[in-house]
Design a protein around this motif. Structure first.
Motif: not given
Length: 324
Positions: A288-292
């Motif tokens: 949801a927040r941008g996988i890293t």
């Protein structure tokens, strides 16, 4: 068509800056790069899985050569596969900004030589001490080498064949986590474990492990697209890949719940269903927040911690069967 095409990848020059700066950070930076080069989180979770499944399936709960030799072989094999992968994947690792990619690019021959030394030395050692492990270890690398290098017909790798990349990695996990400890025990299983139990738990573990693979592929989509590695995110985009992850997690839970309900899986193995449940909520939050890369590594370490806590439970002499 893909429903969410991968973003453009940074150039190798751009993506290699961060790893170089970390190396200049002294001992902490050197340790961080070393851990990234060998994928220490993967080695850790693989070794802990070998130990836990060996104990839970064979009933050998005390330390001895049947325990530490399979774990040591697992550590050596995943070290070799991971470091060889760094050498083979220079282009996509650089594009994805993987820590240590620039170091691997500068020293490919040295790392390859180290891999061969570890592989051949450990194969000789385990063959002398426990020959039953040798066929399984050879099978492991019979998949590992064409996974990393162009040894298949048409000079292709498993990584470049649609659907084969993740499955090959999952099968290697099955070999090291199930094949090694069961072979070390001479094929003797615990009194409450049958080969149906082994098949059910292996099916659960394979689908759960494949969900990890697709999550990692979400992170690696830019570099994989550059290297023409046909992962689910590259071919189908993020939305479809998320549905695949959800289906894999659900499938792993259904296998374990069904086998337990049928009386084929004991409680000490059934409790492992907590792992995919926890992963589902944490990976969705990361996406949801941008996988890293840090998210993927953290998910793997979380799995390793859960397996380590399983060891603590056993060493503490706490009950292994259903408490109610």
């Amino acid at each position: 068509m893909s429903d969410s095409p991968p973003t453009s990848a940074p150039s190798p020059a751009e993506s290699s800056e961060a790893p170089t700066e970390v190396v200049r950070g002294g001992l902490p930076g050197l340790l961080a790069v070393s851990a990234s080069l060998v994928r220490l989180h993967i080695v850790a979770i693989a070794c802990l899985a070998t130990s836990v499944f060996g104990w839970a399936l064979t009933g050998d709960w005390g330390p001895g050569p049947w325990w530490w030799l399979p774990v040591a072989a697992c550590a050596a094999d995943w070290f070799v596969i991971n470091l060889m992968n760094r050498v083979a994947d220079l282009e996509e690792d650089a594009a994805n900004g993987i820590l240590g990619a620039d170091v691997a690019a500068r020293h490919p021959r040295a790392f390859s030589g180290l891999c061969w030394a570890v592989l051949l030395g450990s194969l000789l050692a385990t063959h002398l001490l426990m020959p039953a492990l040798t066929p399984w270890r050879l099978a492991c690398h019979a998949i590992g080498f064409p996974y990393n290098f162009r040894l298949l017909p048409g000079k292709r790798r498993f990584k470049e064949l649609y659907g084969c990349k993740n499955l090959a990695s999952g099968v290697i996990f099955l070999i090291t986590s199930f094949g090694y400890p069961i072979a070390a025990a001479g094929g003797v299983l615990a009194a409450d474990v049958s080969w149906v139990t082994v098949a059910a738990v292996a099916g659960f573990f394979l689908l759960f492990e494949l969900s990890y693979e697709v999550i990692y592929d979400l992170r690696d989509a830019p570099g994989d697209a550059l290297a023409e590695v046909k992962t689910f995110p590259v071919v189908h985009g993020q939305a479809t890949s998320l549905r695949i992850v959800n289906a894999l997690i659900a499938g792993s839970l259904l296998i374990l719940i069904g086998a337990y309900a049928a009386g084929k899986v004991p409680w000490r193995l059934f409790v492992m269903l907590l792992a995919p449940v926890l992963q589902f909520f944490l990976y969705r939050r990361a996406v949801a927040r941008g996988i890293t890369s840090a998210d993927c590594v953290a998910l793997t370490w979380l799995g390793a911690i859960q397996l380590a806590l399983y060891h603590v439970w056993v060493f503490a002499g706490l009950p292994l069967e259903r408490p109610f």
